[in-house]
Design a protein around this motif. Structure first.
Motif, mmCIF file in Angstrom:
data_model
loop_
_atom_site.group_PDB
_atom_site.id
_atom_site.type_symbol
_atom_site.label_atom_id
_atom_site.label_comp_id
_atom_site.label_asym_id
_atom_site.label_seq_id
_atom_site.Cartn_x
_atom_site.Cartn_y
_atom_site.Cartn_z
ATOM 1 N N ILE A 295 17.871 2.017 0.444
ATOM 2 C CA ILE A 295 18.485 2.820 1.527
ATOM 3 C C ILE A 295 19.560 2.031 2.261
ATOM 4 N N GLY A 296 19.298 0.736 2.498
ATOM 5 C CA GLY A 296 20.224 -0.050 3.326
ATOM 6 C C GLY A 296 19.621 -0.283 4.704
ATOM 7 N N VAL A 297 20.337 -1.063 5.549
ATOM 8 C CA VAL A 297 19.754 -1.502 6.827
ATOM 9 C C VAL A 297 19.371 -0.352 7.754
ATOM 10 N N ASP A 298 19.947 0.811 7.554
ATOM 11 C CA ASP A 298 19.647 1.899 8.494
ATOM 12 C C ASP A 298 18.292 2.572 8.202
ATOM 13 N N TYR A 299 17.521 2.068 7.237
ATOM 14 C CA TYR A 299 16.247 2.739 6.972
ATOM 15 C C TYR A 299 15.321 2.689 8.177
ATOM 16 N N LEU A 300 15.415 1.614 8.955
ATOM 17 C CA LEU A 300 14.535 1.517 10.135
ATOM 18 C C LEU A 300 14.903 2.583 11.162
ATOM 19 N N ALA A 301 16.211 2.654 11.482
ATOM 20 C CA ALA A 301 16.660 3.648 12.464
ATOM 21 C C ALA A 301 16.288 5.060 12.006
ATOM 22 N N GLN A 302 16.482 5.304 10.715
ATOM 23 C CA GLN A 302 16.169 6.646 10.188
ATOM 24 C C GLN A 302 14.684 6.961 10.362
ATOM 25 N N ALA A 303 13.841 5.980 10.070
ATOM 26 C CA ALA A 303 12.406 6.213 10.172
ATOM 27 C C ALA A 303 12.013 6.557 11.613
ATOM 28 N N PHE A 304 12.570 5.823 12.565
ATOM 29 C CA PHE A 304 12.267 6.121 13.967
ATOM 30 C C PHE A 304 12.779 7.506 14.358
ATOM 31 N N ARG A 305 13.962 7.866 13.861
ATOM 32 C CA ARG A 305 14.501 9.198 14.181
ATOM 33 C C ARG A 305 13.605 10.294 13.627
ATOM 34 N N GLN B 281 0.816 -1.206 0.000
ATOM 35 C CA GLN B 281 0.000 0.000 0.000
ATOM 36 C C GLN B 281 0.860 1.271 0.000
ATOM 37 N N THR B 282 1.972 1.151 -0.702
ATOM 38 C CA THR B 282 2.884 2.274 -0.928
ATOM 39 C C THR B 282 3.025 2.402 -2.449
ATOM 40 N N PRO B 283 2.734 3.581 -2.999
ATOM 41 C CA PRO B 283 2.766 3.701 -4.466
ATOM 42 C C PRO B 283 4.169 3.453 -5.017
ATOM 43 N N ARG B 284 4.185 2.976 -6.265
ATOM 44 C CA ARG B 284 5.462 2.662 -6.904
ATOM 45 C C ARG B 284 6.340 3.898 -7.100
ATOM 46 N N TRP B 285 5.680 5.065 -7.307
ATOM 47 C CA TRP B 285 6.488 6.264 -7.591
ATOM 48 C C TRP B 285 7.469 6.585 -6.465
ATOM 49 N N VAL B 286 7.142 6.128 -5.250
ATOM 50 C CA VAL B 286 7.995 6.451 -4.101
ATOM 51 C C VAL B 286 9.424 5.989 -4.348
ATOM 52 N N PHE B 287 9.551 4.862 -5.037
ATOM 53 C CA PHE B 287 10.868 4.250 -5.208
ATOM 54 C C PHE B 287 11.491 4.532 -6.574
ATOM 55 N N GLN B 288 10.811 5.301 -7.401
ATOM 56 C CA GLN B 288 11.260 5.489 -8.788
ATOM 57 C C GLN B 288 11.456 6.962 -9.143
ATOM 58 N N ASP B 289 12.319 7.179 -10.140
ATOM 59 C CA ASP B 289 12.407 8.541 -10.686
ATOM 60 C C ASP B 289 11.393 8.681 -11.824
ATOM 61 N N SER B 290 11.397 9.825 -12.496
ATOM 62 C CA SER B 290 10.342 10.076 -13.488
ATOM 63 C C SER B 290 10.456 9.154 -14.700
ATOM 64 N N SER B 291 11.619 8.506 -14.887
ATOM 65 C CA SER B 291 11.703 7.543 -15.994
ATOM 66 C C SER B 291 11.450 6.114 -15.529
ATOM 67 N N GLY B 292 11.110 5.958 -14.271
ATOM 68 C CA GLY B 292 10.793 4.605 -13.793
ATOM 69 C C GLY B 292 11.994 3.831 -13.268
ATOM 70 N N ASN B 293 13.137 4.503 -13.161
ATOM 71 C CA ASN B 293 14.320 3.827 -12.604
ATOM 72 C C ASN B 293 14.370 4.013 -11.084
ATOM 73 N N PRO B 294 15.015 3.057 -10.391
ATOM 74 C CA PRO B 294 15.104 3.193 -8.928
ATOM 75 C C PRO B 294 15.809 4.494 -8.546
ATOM 76 N N VAL B 295 15.304 5.154 -7.515
ATOM 77 C CA VAL B 295 15.943 6.393 -7.062
ATOM 78 C C VAL B 295 17.181 6.061 -6.230
ATOM 79 N N SER B 296 17.976 7.079 -5.959
ATOM 80 C CA SER B 296 19.175 6.882 -5.134
ATOM 81 C C SER B 296 18.776 6.796 -3.657
ATOM 82 N N ARG B 297 19.730 6.334 -2.847
ATOM 83 C CA ARG B 297 19.525 6.285 -1.398
ATOM 84 C C ARG B 297 19.142 7.677 -0.873
ATOM 85 N N ASP B 298 19.872 8.686 -1.292
ATOM 86 C CA ASP B 298 19.602 10.026 -0.766
ATOM 87 C C ASP B 298 18.199 10.503 -1.114
ATOM 88 N N THR B 299 17.782 10.218 -2.343
ATOM 89 C CA THR B 299 16.432 10.648 -2.748
ATOM 90 C C THR B 299 15.372 9.928 -1.928
#
Ligand code: XIL
Length: 376
Positions: free
Chosen positions: A186-196, A123-141
């Motif tokens: 993002i890598g394993v730290d996505y959980l910690a980041q979300a809580f922060r 229940q998370t839209p695909r655009w969240v993980f993609q750029d405007s051409s449909g490629n995966p976004v970077s960790r920073d984005t």
């Protein structure tokens, strides 16, 4: 009308009311002179008792459902309306109209209002993980999107939504991290980041890690590890949500018990967050009849379900000191997602109230557990 006939009418009215009252007393003797028998009062001092709400219940369309919620529960969770796809459907577009109604519903009665959920792979839209051409976004984005989402959503309800399922279902059955786009990008730290991010947006909110089947040892060990690591790194996680999508024979009382003890031992609160009991066969059980009770639950199964609920609540009661809340995933059987999952269009009976909103034997069984609990 003369004052005399008015008096007479009043007197007749009083007699009538008394007759009605006596009539009611005959039919429902236990209700007279006692507080209504409700889950929220029965477990007062032990834990909050909540329900997941659908839009009809908090928007005013389902008045009977809403009345039942107000009578029985003191905590609410939104079944869908705070998920990413509902609240943040397109880049830069937030839509809080329905979520605002949900929060207002809970505030009217001073309920404990839960937010569900900030980070999930469903229940998370695909655009969240993609750029405007449909490629995966970077960790920073992706981190920037995550931060913006959490700041905006948690920030909007700061001080009003009191607890958040920050990360939902991040683990595989074997206890390793699920390879969702959150992890792979993002890598394993996505959980910690979300809580922060969540803590920064509302320092007073309780923050939970929420998952299902944590009663199974490999997944439980993975979750224990995760919580330990987050706490060791100073990440503000206050609780673990055991979803509690149970079956008649799983988890055992012993599994349930040891799971609560294990998490409480880490110093986090335990919540039962999505409680229901599925009485229907799973398609992979090679059952020939997938929808065995379309016209009602046989007495024997009804009785077994009541006993199963009593068994689970006996465990919850025993650990009331560590459990903050027990929330059902729905109010009445007709509302349950289990009528549509994992098979569409079945008739399931997983909750305490039937399709007419009447309390089932399982309700009586749960109330019986509360009545036998030591005085609080
Ligand atoms: C379910 C809802 O009940 C359904 O209405 C929706 O179609 C799918 O999601 N675990 C969770 C909940 O954390 O968000 C899920 O809710 C049920 C499983």
């Amino acid at each position: 009308m003369s004052s005399r006939s008015r008096n007479w009418l009043h007197a007749m009215g009083a007699v009538l009311l008394a007759a009605v009252a006596i009539g009611c007393a005959r039919v429902r003797p236990v209700a007279v002179g006692r507080a209504p028998r409700t889950l929220r009062t029965a477990f007062e001092g032990a834990f909050l008792v909540g329900a997941a709400l659908n839009v009809a219940q908090f928007s005013g369309r389902d008045t009977a459902g809403a009345a039942l919620v107000r009578a029985q529960f003191n905590a609410i969770t939104p079944e869908n309306v705070l998920k990413w796809q509902s609240v943040h459907p397109r880049p830069g577009v937030y839509d809080f109209a329905t979520a605002d109604q949900y929060v207002a519903f809970g505030e009217r009665d001073g309920m404990f209002i839960v937010g569900h959920t900030l980070v999930w792979h469903q229940q998370t839209p695909r655009w969240v993980f993609q750029d405007s051409s449909g490629n995966p976004v970077s960790r920073d984005t992706l981190l920037a999107r995550l931060r913006d989402h959490i700041e905006t959503v948690v920030g909007r309800y700061r001080g009003r939504i009191r607890g958040w399922d920050v990360v939902n279902e991040a683990l595989n059955d074997d206890g390793t991290l699920r390879p969702t786009p959150w992890l792979t990008i993002i890598g394993v730290d996505y959980l910690a980041q979300a809580f922060r991010f969540a803590h920064a947006a509302d320092p007073a909110a309780e923050l939970y890690y929420n998952d299902y089947a944590l009663e199974n040892a490999p997944k439980r060990n993975g979750a224990l590890d995760l919580v330990r690591r987050l706490r060791a790194a100073g990440i503000p996680i206050t609780g673990v949500g055991l979803q509690g999508h149970n079956r008649m024979d799983w988890p055992t009382a012993a599994q349930q018990d040891s799971t609560i003890v294990a998490f409480a031992g880490l110093g986090v609160r335990v919540m039962i967050t999505e409680l229901d009991i599925d009485v229907l066969p799973r398609p992979n059980q090679s059952a020939t009849v997938l929808n065995p009770y379309p016209n009602g639950l046989p007495d024997s199964v009804q009785h077994a379900l009541a006993q199963r609920y009593a068994e689970l609540f006996t465990v919850y009661e025993r650990h009331a000191a560590d459990i903050g809340r027990v929330t059902f995933w729905g109010v009445a059987d007709g509302d349950s997602w289990l009528n549509h999952w994992p098979v569409r269009g079945r008739t399931n009976y997983p909750l305490l109230f039937d399709r007419q909103h009447r309390p089932k034997p399982a309700f009586e069984a749960v109330m019986g557990v509360a009545a036998q609990a030591p005085a609080r």
